[in-house]
Motif scaffolding. Structure first.
Motif, PDB file in Angstrom:
ATOM      1  N   CYS A  93       0.848  -1.184   0.000  1.00  0.00           N
ATOM      2  CA  CYS A  93       0.000   0.000   0.000  1.00  0.00           C
ATOM      3  C   CYS A  93       0.888   1.240   0.000  1.00  0.00           C
ATOM      4  CB  CYS A  93      -0.879  -0.023   1.247  1.00  0.00           C
ATOM      5  SG  CYS A  93      -1.880   1.441   1.496  1.00  0.00           S
ATOM      6  N   GLY A  94       0.525   2.210  -0.826  1.00  0.00           N
ATOM      7  CA  GLY A  94       1.225   3.483  -0.860  1.00  0.00           C
ATOM      8  C   GLY A  94       0.259   4.612  -0.562  1.00  0.00           C
ATOM      9  N   ALA A  95       0.768   5.666   0.051  1.00  0.00           N
ATOM     10  CA  ALA A  95      -0.056   6.834   0.361  1.00  0.00           C
ATOM     11  C   ALA A  95       0.755   8.097   0.119  1.00  0.00           C
ATOM     12  CB  ALA A  95      -0.538   6.791   1.813  1.00  0.00           C
ATOM     13  N   GLU A  96       0.084   9.125  -0.380  1.00  0.00           N
ATOM     14  CA  GLU A  96       0.764  10.379  -0.696  1.00  0.00           C
ATOM     15  C   GLU A  96      -0.192  11.535  -0.409  1.00  0.00           C
ATOM     16  OE1 GLU A  96       4.001  11.136  -1.547  1.00  0.00           O
ATOM     17  OE2 GLU A  96       3.075  13.076  -1.102  1.00  0.00           O
ATOM     18  N   SER A  97       0.359  12.614   0.193  1.00  0.00           N
ATOM     19  CA  SER A  97      -0.472  13.753   0.575  1.00  0.00           C
ATOM     20  C   SER A  97      -0.312  14.954  -0.350  1.00  0.00           C
ATOM     21  CB  SER A  97      -0.147  14.171   2.008  1.00  0.00           C
ATOM     22  OG  SER A  97       1.221  14.498   2.114  1.00  0.00           O
ATOM     23  N   ILE A  98       0.662  14.916  -1.259  1.00  0.00           N
ATOM     24  CA  ILE A  98       0.922  16.059  -2.139  1.00  0.00           C
ATOM     25  C   ILE A  98       0.295  15.799  -3.503  1.00  0.00           C
ATOM     26  CG2 ILE A  98       2.691  17.406  -3.289  1.00  0.00           C
ATOM     27  CD1 ILE A  98       4.481  16.968  -0.887  1.00  0.00           C
ATOM     28  N   ALA A  99      -0.519  16.726  -3.962  1.00  0.00           N
ATOM     29  CA  ALA A  99      -1.312  16.517  -5.165  1.00  0.00           C
ATOM     30  C   ALA A  99      -0.452  16.254  -6.400  1.00  0.00           C
ATOM     31  CB  ALA A  99      -2.231  17.708  -5.399  1.00  0.00           C
ATOM     32  N   TRP A 100       0.627  17.052  -6.608  1.00  0.00           N
ATOM     33  CA  TRP A 100       1.403  16.860  -7.828  1.00  0.00           C
ATOM     34  C   TRP A 100       2.052  15.495  -7.859  1.00  0.00           C
ATOM     35  CZ3 TRP A 100       6.434  15.524  -8.208  1.00  0.00           C
ATOM     36  CH2 TRP A 100       7.292  15.833  -7.143  1.00  0.00           C
ATOM     37  N   ARG A 101       2.402  14.964  -6.723  1.00  0.00           N
ATOM     38  CA  ARG A 101       2.993  13.627  -6.693  1.00  0.00           C
ATOM     39  C   ARG A 101       1.944  12.578  -7.053  1.00  0.00           C
ATOM     40  NH1 ARG A 101       8.089  13.325  -4.401  1.00  0.00           N
ATOM     41  NH2 ARG A 101       7.796  11.074  -4.187  1.00  0.00           N
ATOM     42  N   CYS A 102       0.701  12.804  -6.677  1.00  0.00           N
ATOM     43  CA  CYS A 102      -0.365  11.876  -7.047  1.00  0.00           C
ATOM     44  C   CYS A 102      -0.623  11.894  -8.549  1.00  0.00           C
ATOM     45  CB  CYS A 102      -1.646  12.212  -6.294  1.00  0.00           C
ATOM     46  SG  CYS A 102      -1.588  11.813  -4.518  1.00  0.00           S
ATOM     47  N   ALA A 103      -0.354  13.031  -9.194  1.00  0.00           N
ATOM     48  CA  ALA A 103      -0.600  13.147 -10.630  1.00  0.00           C
ATOM     49  C   ALA A 103       0.595  12.720 -11.467  1.00  0.00           C
ATOM     50  CB  ALA A 103      -0.971  14.585 -10.964  1.00  0.00           C
ATOM     51  N   ALA A 104       1.696  12.389 -10.856  1.00  0.00           N
ATOM     52  CA  ALA A 104       2.906  11.995 -11.582  1.00  0.00           C
ATOM     53  C   ALA A 104       2.917  10.488 -11.851  1.00  0.00           C
ATOM     54  CB  ALA A 104       4.130  12.395 -10.768  1.00  0.00           C
ATOM     55  N   ASN A 105       3.890  10.078 -12.643  1.00  0.00           N
ATOM     56  CA  ASN A 105       4.085   8.641 -12.929  1.00  0.00           C
ATOM     57  C   ASN A 105       2.850   8.052 -13.600  1.00  0.00           C
ATOM     58  OD1 ASN A 105       5.399   6.125 -12.930  1.00  0.00           O
ATOM     59  ND2 ASN A 105       4.563   5.579 -10.927  1.00  0.00           N
ATOM     60  N   GLY A 106       2.366   8.728 -14.648  1.00  0.00           N
ATOM     61  CA  GLY A 106       1.190   8.235 -15.346  1.00  0.00           C
ATOM     62  C   GLY A 106      -0.008   8.239 -14.419  1.00  0.00           C
ATOM     63  N   PRO A 107      -0.785   7.175 -14.426  1.00  0.00           N
ATOM     64  CA  PRO A 107      -1.982   7.141 -13.586  1.00  0.00           C
ATOM     65  C   PRO A 107      -1.719   6.732 -12.143  1.00  0.00           C
ATOM     66  CG  PRO A 107      -1.844   5.149 -14.852  1.00  0.00           C
ATOM     67  CD  PRO A 107      -0.667   5.997 -15.292  1.00  0.00           C
ATOM     68  N   TRP A 108      -0.470   6.410 -11.812  1.00  0.00           N
ATOM     69  CA  TRP A 108      -0.203   5.763 -10.531  1.00  0.00           C
ATOM     70  C   TRP A 108       0.242   6.681  -9.415  1.00  0.00           C
ATOM     71  CZ3 TRP A 108      -2.612   1.577 -10.371  1.00  0.00           C
ATOM     72  CH2 TRP A 108      -2.747   0.780 -11.506  1.00  0.00           C
ATOM     73  N   GLY A 109       0.967   7.729  -9.687  1.00  0.00           N
ATOM     74  CA  GLY A 109       1.466   8.596  -8.633  1.00  0.00           C
ATOM     75  C   GLY A 109       2.834   8.166  -8.128  1.00  0.00           C
ATOM     76  N   LEU A 110       3.481   9.084  -7.417  1.00  0.00           N
ATOM     77  CA  LEU A 110       4.769   8.826  -6.776  1.00  0.00           C
ATOM     78  C   LEU A 110       4.560   8.868  -5.273  1.00  0.00           C
ATOM     79  CD1 LEU A 110       7.118  11.071  -8.937  1.00  0.00           C
ATOM     80  CD2 LEU A 110       7.089   8.574  -8.874  1.00  0.00           C
ATOM     81  N   TYR A 111       4.859   7.784  -4.611  1.00  0.00           N
ATOM     82  CA  TYR A 111       4.519   7.643  -3.200  1.00  0.00           C
ATOM     83  C   TYR A 111       5.753   7.709  -2.313  1.00  0.00           C
ATOM     84  CZ  TYR A 111       0.069   6.379  -5.125  1.00  0.00           C
ATOM     85  OH  TYR A 111      -1.110   6.420  -5.826  1.00  0.00           O
ATOM     86  N   ARG A 112       5.658   8.501  -1.248  1.00  0.00           N
ATOM     87  CA  ARG A 112       6.739   8.565  -0.278  1.00  0.00           C
ATOM     88  C   ARG A 112       6.480   7.645   0.903  1.00  0.00           C
ATOM     89  NH1 ARG A 112       6.602  14.585   1.262  1.00  0.00           N
ATOM     90  NH2 ARG A 112       4.375  14.183   0.872  1.00  0.00           N
ATOM     91  N   ASN A 113       5.272   7.192   1.061  1.00  0.00           N
ATOM     92  CA  ASN A 113       4.904   6.381   2.211  1.00  0.00           C
ATOM     93  C   ASN A 113       4.427   5.009   1.750  1.00  0.00           C
ATOM     94  OD1 ASN A 113       5.091   8.692   4.179  1.00  0.00           O
ATOM     95  ND2 ASN A 113       3.499   9.456   2.824  1.00  0.00           N
TER      96      ASN A 113
END
Length: 124
Positions: A93-113
């Motif tokens: 499971c990945g979670a991200e709080s920053i909107a631009w990171r959620c919109a990156a990496n195609g449809p998947w997002g970039l997760y720090r957690n």
């Protein structure tokens, strides 16, 4: 940093079902499930935007898996039906709080957690 706790993995026969859960210690803009099989790269399975409820699925799981959320509990679920042996993997499971990171990496997002992972094994 958001802490994630996953649960619900296990072993089932092909055609069976499992439900994974991921509870976050804080709020997220997006959450997702990824999986990694031995010798393979980690791949996206399903993603959800927590505010809008918008979802995205990998083609390989579309119509079999459903990602959902319980906002009051900061929890996302992955209902997995009609499981196949090729679904066998460690699920993260990945979670991200920053909107631009959620919109990156195609449809998947970039997760720090990330969670620690939960094993799903499907036997034929």
């Amino acid at each position: 940093q958001v802490q994630l706790e996953e649960s619900g993995g296990g072993s089932v026969q092909a055609g069976g079902s499992l439900r994974l859960a991921c509870t976050a210690s804080g709020n997220s803009y997006c959450m997702a499930w990824f999986r990694q099989a031995p010798g393979k790269e980690r791949e996206g399975v399903a993603r959800i935007y927590t505010a809008s409820g918008g979802t995205y699925y990998a083609d390989s799981v579309k119509d079999r898996f459903t990602i959902s959320q319980a906002n009051s509990e900061n929890t996302v679920y992955l209902q997995m039906n009609s499981l196949k042996p090729e679904d066998t993997a460690m699920y993260y499971c990945g979670a991200e709080s920053i909107a631009w990171r959620c919109a990156a990496n195609g449809p998947w997002g970039l997760y720090r957690n990330w969670g620690q992972g939960t094993q799903v094994t499907v036997s034929s």
